[in-house]
Design an enzyme around this catalytic site. Sequence first.
Site, PDB file in Angstrom:
ATOM      1  N   SER A  16      55.607  83.262  18.345  1.00 30.43           N
ATOM      2  CA  SER A  16      56.920  82.846  17.826  1.00 30.43           C
ATOM      3  C   SER A  16      57.199  81.354  17.986  1.00 30.43           C
ATOM      4  O   SER A  16      58.141  80.836  17.384  1.00 30.43           O
ATOM      5  CB  SER A  16      58.025  83.658  18.503  1.00 30.43           C
ATOM      6  OG  SER A  16      58.072  83.359  19.885  1.00 30.43           O
ATOM      7  N   TYR A 158      48.094  78.297  38.099  1.00 26.74           N
ATOM      8  CA  TYR A 158      47.897  78.393  36.641  1.00 26.74           C
ATOM      9  C   TYR A 158      46.430  78.136  36.294  1.00 26.74           C
ATOM     10  O   TYR A 158      45.825  78.863  35.504  1.00 26.74           O
ATOM     11  CB  TYR A 158      48.810  77.369  35.964  1.00 26.74           C
ATOM     12  CG  TYR A 158      48.596  77.166  34.474  1.00 26.74           C
ATOM     13  CD1 TYR A 158      49.106  78.079  33.544  1.00 26.74           C
ATOM     14  CD2 TYR A 158      47.923  76.048  33.993  1.00 26.74           C
ATOM     15  CE1 TYR A 158      48.924  77.889  32.188  1.00 26.74           C
ATOM     16  CE2 TYR A 158      47.740  75.838  32.640  1.00 26.74           C
ATOM     17  CZ  TYR A 158      48.245  76.762  31.732  1.00 26.74           C
ATOM     18  OH  TYR A 158      48.064  76.556  30.380  1.00 26.74           O
ATOM     19  N   ILE A 191      49.153  69.409  24.775  1.00 27.92           N
ATOM     20  CA  ILE A 191      49.652  69.681  23.433  1.00 27.92           C
ATOM     21  C   ILE A 191      51.186  69.669  23.500  1.00 27.92           C
ATOM     22  O   ILE A 191      51.772  70.316  24.394  1.00 27.92           O
ATOM     23  CB  ILE A 191      49.176  71.065  22.924  1.00 27.92           C
ATOM     24  CG1 ILE A 191      47.644  71.213  23.065  1.00 27.92           C
ATOM     25  CG2 ILE A 191      49.629  71.296  21.484  1.00 27.92           C
ATOM     26  CD1 ILE A 191      46.807  70.258  22.243  1.00 27.92           C
TER      27      ILE A 191
HETATM   28  P1  NAD Z   1      54.911  77.977  24.774  1.00 25.12           P
HETATM   29  O1  NAD Z   1      55.586  78.269  26.071  1.00 25.12           O
HETATM   30  O2  NAD Z   1      55.619  77.178  23.751  1.00 25.12           O
HETATM   31  O3  NAD Z   1      54.424  79.345  24.087  1.00 25.12           O
HETATM   32  C1  NAD Z   1      53.930  80.422  24.805  1.00 25.12           C
HETATM   33  C2  NAD Z   1      54.192  81.677  23.993  1.00 25.12           C
HETATM   34  O4  NAD Z   1      53.753  82.828  24.736  1.00 25.12           O
HETATM   35  C3  NAD Z   1      55.691  81.887  23.707  1.00 25.12           C
HETATM   36  O5  NAD Z   1      55.866  82.293  22.379  1.00 25.12           O
HETATM   37  C4  NAD Z   1      56.063  83.002  24.674  1.00 25.12           C
HETATM   38  O6  NAD Z   1      57.155  83.782  24.217  1.00 25.12           O
HETATM   39  C5  NAD Z   1      54.778  83.801  24.694  1.00 25.12           C
HETATM   40  N1  NAD Z   1      54.713  84.675  25.856  1.00 25.12           N
HETATM   41  C6  NAD Z   1      54.932  84.346  27.163  1.00 25.12           C
HETATM   42  N2  NAD Z   1      54.825  85.448  27.919  1.00 25.12           N
HETATM   43  C7  NAD Z   1      54.534  86.484  27.089  1.00 25.12           C
HETATM   44  C8  NAD Z   1      54.320  87.861  27.289  1.00 25.12           C
HETATM   45  N3  NAD Z   1      54.385  88.404  28.505  1.00 25.12           N
HETATM   46  N4  NAD Z   1      54.042  88.648  26.205  1.00 25.12           N
HETATM   47  C9  NAD Z   1      53.971  88.112  24.969  1.00 25.12           C
HETATM   48  N5  NAD Z   1      54.177  86.801  24.716  1.00 25.12           N
HETATM   49  C10 NAD Z   1      54.467  86.008  25.777  1.00 25.12           C
HETATM   50  O7  NAD Z   1      53.542  77.302  25.172  1.00 25.12           O
HETATM   51  P2  NAD Z   1      52.310  76.722  24.308  1.00 25.12           P
HETATM   52  O8  NAD Z   1      52.080  75.362  24.784  1.00 25.12           O
HETATM   53  O9  NAD Z   1      52.476  76.991  22.858  1.00 25.12           O
HETATM   54  O10 NAD Z   1      51.132  77.637  24.923  1.00 25.12           O
HETATM   55  C11 NAD Z   1      50.314  78.522  24.163  1.00 25.12           C
HETATM   56  C12 NAD Z   1      49.037  78.794  24.956  1.00 25.12           C
HETATM   57  O11 NAD Z   1      48.311  77.565  25.106  1.00 25.12           O
HETATM   58  C13 NAD Z   1      49.292  79.306  26.382  1.00 25.12           C
HETATM   59  O12 NAD Z   1      48.322  80.280  26.719  1.00 25.12           O
HETATM   60  C14 NAD Z   1      49.110  78.067  27.231  1.00 25.12           C
HETATM   61  O13 NAD Z   1      48.755  78.385  28.559  1.00 25.12           O
HETATM   62  C15 NAD Z   1      48.010  77.364  26.474  1.00 25.12           C
HETATM   63  N6  NAD Z   1      47.893  75.912  26.734  1.00 25.12           N
HETATM   64  C16 NAD Z   1      48.895  75.060  26.408  1.00 25.12           C
HETATM   65  C17 NAD Z   1      48.725  73.687  26.652  1.00 25.12           C
HETATM   66  C18 NAD Z   1      49.787  72.648  26.326  1.00 25.12           C
HETATM   67  O14 NAD Z   1      49.617  71.480  26.691  1.00 25.12           O
HETATM   68  N7  NAD Z   1      50.864  73.000  25.635  1.00 25.12           N
HETATM   69  C19 NAD Z   1      47.551  73.220  27.227  1.00 25.12           C
HETATM   70  C20 NAD Z   1      46.554  74.124  27.545  1.00 25.12           C
HETATM   71  C21 NAD Z   1      46.734  75.483  27.285  1.00 25.12           C
END
Ligand code: NAD
Length: 260
Positions: A16, A158, A191
């Site tokens: 989402s 994490y 990101i």
């Molecule tokens: P974000 O917080 O914007 O999105 C995370 C999404 O996961 C949200 O839509 C949230 O509702 C959903 N979510 C959380 N818990 C959940 C659950 N129990 N069941 C179903 N959905 C759930 O973060 P993002 O930056 O878009 O992260 C996406 C992925 O990328 C994650 O796995 C994060 O660890 C990884 N990541 C992000 C970065 C960064 O810099 N943004 C870097 C490395 C890895």
Amino acid sequence: MSGRLEGKVALVTGGSRGIGRAICARLAGDGAAVVVNFARKQDAAADVVAQIEAAGGRALAVGADVSDRAAVNRMVGAAVREYGRIDILVNNAGILARGTALEFDEVIFDRMMAVNVKGIVHTVQAVAPGMAARRYGRIVNISSLAGLGTAVANTTPYALTKAAVINLTKRQAFELGHDGITVNAICPGFIATEMLASLEPHDQEEQLRALASKAVLNRVGDPDDIARVVLFLASDDASFVTGQALAVDGGRMDFLTGSA
Ligand code: NAD
């Protein structure tokens, strides 16, 4: 609409917002019907579906907390009832809470393990048998550069969960390869999403500049930088790629200098 994923069905967890939202748009843009999973933000997921439909694609929002096995099974059942099968699974849902090796909140760590690691176990257990029966599947797990050992302060619990995702990816690739299923991980660098903003919320501009300077390309990534690589791994262009953990990070200085 035609594209590399024409006729395929994809499930994206945490679709989402942030990286997940960009992945949903990319996969749908290349022809896949997309199941947009959300935990609580039904309105945001409905918005992603509306955006995909407005562009001529097919999508369905389905709620499930990925840490809840029964809810995941119900979600996969709903997806299969609507589209007949799942060909592509993107495990993007994840949460980040701060912590160090010494200040390690057990309850928060357990929750991160439940979402970031067990969530992937649940979805793969629910989806892979159908893929195996059709002898075709693409699974992409979103890990993190943290899982490879970059030195970002206050992210030790994490980082542990994301290291587990890399190992889980290799084990799943090993066990599912004979059934025609590839399993790969992407390790994003920084990101620009709400998750990143939660790391250092006080001065976002300054924070982004500092983070950008850690990459050779001198910028923070955009969610679509990750989504385009997911599209590649989900497509038949990557049909001989499995068990890999691919860093998509703009070239991190701390790796290049050997300090991480
Ligand atoms: P974000 O917080 O914007 O999105 C995370 C999404 O996961 C949200 O839509 C949230 O509702 C959903 N979510 C959380 N818990 C959940 C659950 N129990 N069941 C179903 N959905 C759930 O973060 P993002 O930056 O878009 O992260 C996406 C992925 O990328 C994650 O796995 C994060 O660890 C990884 N990541 C992000 C970065 C960064 O810099 N943004 C870097 C490395 C890895």
